[in-house]
Write a protein that holds these residues in place. Structure first.
Motif, PDB file in Angstrom:
ATOM      1  N   GLU A  38      13.630  26.486  -9.763  1.00  0.00           N
ATOM      2  CA  GLU A  38      14.499  27.416  -8.958  1.00  0.00           C
ATOM      3  C   GLU A  38      14.146  27.495  -7.528  1.00  0.00           C
ATOM      4  N   TRP A  39      12.993  26.353  -7.003  1.00  0.00           N
ATOM      5  CA  TRP A  39      12.779  26.092  -5.718  1.00  0.00           C
ATOM      6  C   TRP A  39      13.575  25.270  -5.132  1.00  0.00           C
ATOM      7  N   TRP A  90      21.690  32.673   3.557  1.00  0.00           N
ATOM      8  CA  TRP A  90      21.051  32.741   2.381  1.00  0.00           C
ATOM      9  C   TRP A  90      20.299  33.741   1.961  1.00  0.00           C
ATOM     10  N   GLN A  91      19.859  34.639   3.004  1.00  0.00           N
ATOM     11  CA  GLN A  91      19.118  35.993   2.896  1.00  0.00           C
ATOM     12  C   GLN A  91      19.854  36.980   2.341  1.00  0.00           C
ATOM     13  N   SER A  92      21.122  36.765   2.974  1.00  0.00           N
ATOM     14  CA  SER A  92      22.200  37.796   2.583  1.00  0.00           C
ATOM     15  C   SER A  92      22.881  37.731   1.277  1.00  0.00           C
ATOM     16  N   LYS A  93      22.529  36.593   0.569  1.00  0.00           N
ATOM     17  CA  LYS A  93      22.909  36.132  -0.884  1.00  0.00           C
ATOM     18  C   LYS A  93      21.968  36.563  -1.715  1.00  0.00           C
ATOM     19  N   GLY A  94      20.875  36.904  -1.277  1.00  0.00           N
ATOM     20  CA  GLY A  94      19.882  37.368  -2.233  1.00  0.00           C
ATOM     21  C   GLY A  94      18.698  36.417  -2.324  1.00  0.00           C
ATOM     22  N   LEU A  95      18.897  35.027  -1.756  1.00  0.00           N
ATOM     23  CA  LEU A  95      17.900  34.116  -1.625  1.00  0.00           C
ATOM     24  C   LEU A  95      16.470  34.434  -1.085  1.00  0.00           C
ATOM     25  N   GLU A  96      15.427  34.089  -1.675  1.00  0.00           N
ATOM     26  CA  GLU A  96      14.239  34.126  -1.165  1.00  0.00           C
ATOM     27  C   GLU A  96      13.896  33.128  -0.258  1.00  0.00           C
ATOM     28  N   ILE A  97      13.601  33.283   1.178  1.00  0.00           N
ATOM     29  CA  ILE A  97      13.362  32.229   2.323  1.00  0.00           C
ATOM     30  C   ILE A  97      11.838  32.305   2.562  1.00  0.00           C
ATOM     31  N   MET A  98      11.216  31.272   2.305  1.00  0.00           N
ATOM     32  CA  MET A  98       9.826  30.949   2.530  1.00  0.00           C
ATOM     33  C   MET A  98       9.500  29.908   3.272  1.00  0.00           C
ATOM     34  N   ILE A  99       8.427  29.954   3.952  1.00  0.00           N
ATOM     35  CA  ILE A  99       7.748  28.853   4.887  1.00  0.00           C
ATOM     36  C   ILE A  99       6.737  28.147   4.541  1.00  0.00           C
ATOM     37  N   TYR A 100       6.645  26.744   4.553  1.00  0.00           N
ATOM     38  CA  TYR A 100       5.283  25.929   4.192  1.00  0.00           C
ATOM     39  C   TYR A 100       5.194  24.821   5.490  1.00  0.00           C
ATOM     40  N   LEU A 105      13.620  38.057   7.664  1.00  0.00           N
ATOM     41  CA  LEU A 105      14.320  37.129   6.695  1.00  0.00           C
ATOM     42  C   LEU A 105      13.400  36.305   5.860  1.00  0.00           C
ATOM     43  N   ILE A 106      12.206  36.315   6.301  1.00  0.00           N
ATOM     44  CA  ILE A 106      11.178  35.336   5.390  1.00  0.00           C
ATOM     45  C   ILE A 106      10.234  36.166   4.632  1.00  0.00           C
ATOM     46  N   SER A 107      10.177  35.997   3.433  1.00  0.00           N
ATOM     47  CA  SER A 107       9.541  36.914   2.504  1.00  0.00           C
ATOM     48  C   SER A 107       8.033  36.278   1.934  1.00  0.00           C
ATOM     49  N   ASP A 108       7.707  35.000   2.468  1.00  0.00           N
ATOM     50  CA  ASP A 108       6.435  34.468   2.438  1.00  0.00           C
ATOM     51  C   ASP A 108       6.030  33.257   3.031  1.00  0.00           C
ATOM     52  N   TRP A 109       4.750  33.184   3.373  1.00  0.00           N
ATOM     53  CA  TRP A 109       4.268  32.107   4.533  1.00  0.00           C
ATOM     54  C   TRP A 109       3.256  31.261   3.876  1.00  0.00           C
ATOM     55  N   VAL A 115      19.254  27.561  -7.834  1.00  0.00           N
ATOM     56  CA  VAL A 115      18.282  27.827  -6.555  1.00  0.00           C
ATOM     57  C   VAL A 115      18.026  29.258  -6.238  1.00  0.00           C
ATOM     58  N   LYS A 116      16.936  29.826  -6.288  1.00  0.00           N
ATOM     59  CA  LYS A 116      16.492  31.086  -6.026  1.00  0.00           C
ATOM     60  C   LYS A 116      15.655  31.325  -4.754  1.00  0.00           C
ATOM     61  N   VAL A 117      14.775  30.198  -4.435  1.00  0.00           N
ATOM     62  CA  VAL A 117      14.031  30.227  -3.337  1.00  0.00           C
ATOM     63  C   VAL A 117      14.210  29.012  -2.513  1.00  0.00           C
ATOM     64  N   VAL A 118      14.481  29.313  -1.266  1.00  0.00           N
ATOM     65  CA  VAL A 118      14.600  28.045  -0.251  1.00  0.00           C
ATOM     66  C   VAL A 118      13.226  27.956   0.592  1.00  0.00           C
ATOM     67  N   LEU A 119      12.354  26.683   0.324  1.00  0.00           N
ATOM     68  CA  LEU A 119      11.012  26.680   1.161  1.00  0.00           C
ATOM     69  C   LEU A 119      11.276  25.722   2.176  1.00  0.00           C
ATOM     70  N   LEU A 120      11.133  26.210   3.364  1.00  0.00           N
ATOM     71  CA  LEU A 120      11.264  25.474   4.595  1.00  0.00           C
ATOM     72  C   LEU A 120      10.021  24.580   5.327  1.00  0.00           C
ATOM     73  N   ASP A 121      10.252  23.712   5.567  1.00  0.00           N
ATOM     74  CA  ASP A 121       9.072  22.965   6.400  1.00  0.00           C
ATOM     75  C   ASP A 121       9.823  23.220   8.016  1.00  0.00           C
ATOM     76  N   ILE A 122       9.018  23.018   8.984  1.00  0.00           N
ATOM     77  CA  ILE A 122       9.329  23.776  10.335  1.00  0.00           C
ATOM     78  C   ILE A 122       9.583  22.510  11.130  1.00  0.00           C
ATOM     79  N   GLU A 123       8.633  21.943  11.594  1.00  0.00           N
ATOM     80  CA  GLU A 123       8.877  20.670  12.403  1.00  0.00           C
ATOM     81  C   GLU A 123       9.501  19.552  11.887  1.00  0.00           C
ATOM     82  N   GLY A 124      10.606  19.228  12.522  1.00  0.00           N
ATOM     83  CA  GLY A 124      11.806  18.026  12.279  1.00  0.00           C
ATOM     84  C   GLY A 124      12.609  18.664  11.139  1.00  0.00           C
ATOM     85  N   THR A 125      12.654  19.784  10.832  1.00  0.00           N
ATOM     86  CA  THR A 125      13.509  20.505   9.696  1.00  0.00           C
ATOM     87  C   THR A 125      14.289  21.659  10.560  1.00  0.00           C
TER      88      THR A 125
END
Length: 242
Positions: free
Chosen positions: A184-185, A116-126, A151-155, A7-17
């Motif tokens: 990798e996501w 996660w960000q300090s380990k070099g993972l990309e954090i993105m929001i959807y 900390l968040i690289s894309d939205w 895993v290289k990218v963590v893509l996160l939902d917001i509400e309920g997550t």
């Protein structure tokens, strides 16, 4: 069961997550309903407001009364449509700026995002909420420090990606970052249909079952991975054994 260490990218939902559904339903939605009448009265002809007003269909943007009634109806039905989400984000700006609104993150979220960000993972929001609303929420949280936007690289939202229950949306998101293969996501969401769509698009995906979320059908844990907290992950995004 474990998520791949690739895993290289963590893509996160917001509400309920990452924050309770109740914050959106019981705080943000009522705030926008309360703020709208004054905004319509004082900013109707303001050029800044006009772009939000004119995004509504003509039959609703022609008068304050029609727009307010349509807005109320869409909120009551929790319709996920871009012009509603954009106006809601605009109305929430003042609340966040004044301190009346602060996003309550689940207790495990702040440390995990930083780790996660300090380990070099990309954090993105959807999220179905507009990108502008997403940025407001992550800028004004109840954590310390409160601003997580660095900390968040894309939205991504339904405008720049598509509907969250469609596999094509996740393919669109992945295509915006061709340096990472879909596998990798890792997409984390409370919505089973969204998780299914992400998996169909080739991503890894896990259901997040938080306090206040609707109960999952019994068959879901049998076919999908389910976690109740981000603390279920070790440093390599493997799900730790209980």
């Amino acid at each position: 069961m474990a998520a791949s260490t690739s895993v290289k990218v963590v893509l996160l939902d917001i509400e309920g997550t990452v924050c309770p559904i109740s914050f959106v339903k019981d705080v943000l939605f009522p705030y926008s309903l309360k703020a709208l009448p004054k905004t319509l009265e004082t900013q109707w002809d303001d050029p800044e407001f006009a772009k939000y007003r004119d995004a509504f269909p003509p039959e609703y943007s022609s008068s304050k009364e029609a727009l307010e009634a349509h807005f109320q109806d869409l909120v009551a039905k929790d319709v996920k449509i871009a012009y509603l989400k954009s106006l809601q984000g605009y109305l929430w700006q003042e609340g966040y700026a004044s301190g009346d609104l602060k996003a309550p993150l689940f207790p495990d979220v702040a440390a995990k995002l930083s780790g996660w960000q300090s380990k070099g993972l990309e954090i993105m929001i959807y999220s179905s909420g507009s990108v502008a609303a997403q940025k407001l929420l992550f800028k004004h949280t109840d954590a310390s420090p409160s601003d997580f936007t660095p900390l968040i690289s894309d939205w991504f939202d339904t405008v720049n990606a598509g509907l969250k229950t469609e596999a094509s949306s996740y393919k669109t998101i992945a295509s915006k970052h061709p340096g990472f293969s879909p596998g990798e996501w890792l997409f984390l969401s409370d919505n089973v249909k969204e998780v299914d769509a992400a998996i169909e698009a080739g991503m890894q995906s896990i259901v997040v079952q938080r306090p206040g979320n609707a109960p999952l059908p019994p068959e879901v844990p049998r076919r999908l991975r389910v976690i109740e907290t981000f603390d279920a992950f070790d440093g390599d995004l493997n799900i730790q054994a209980n």
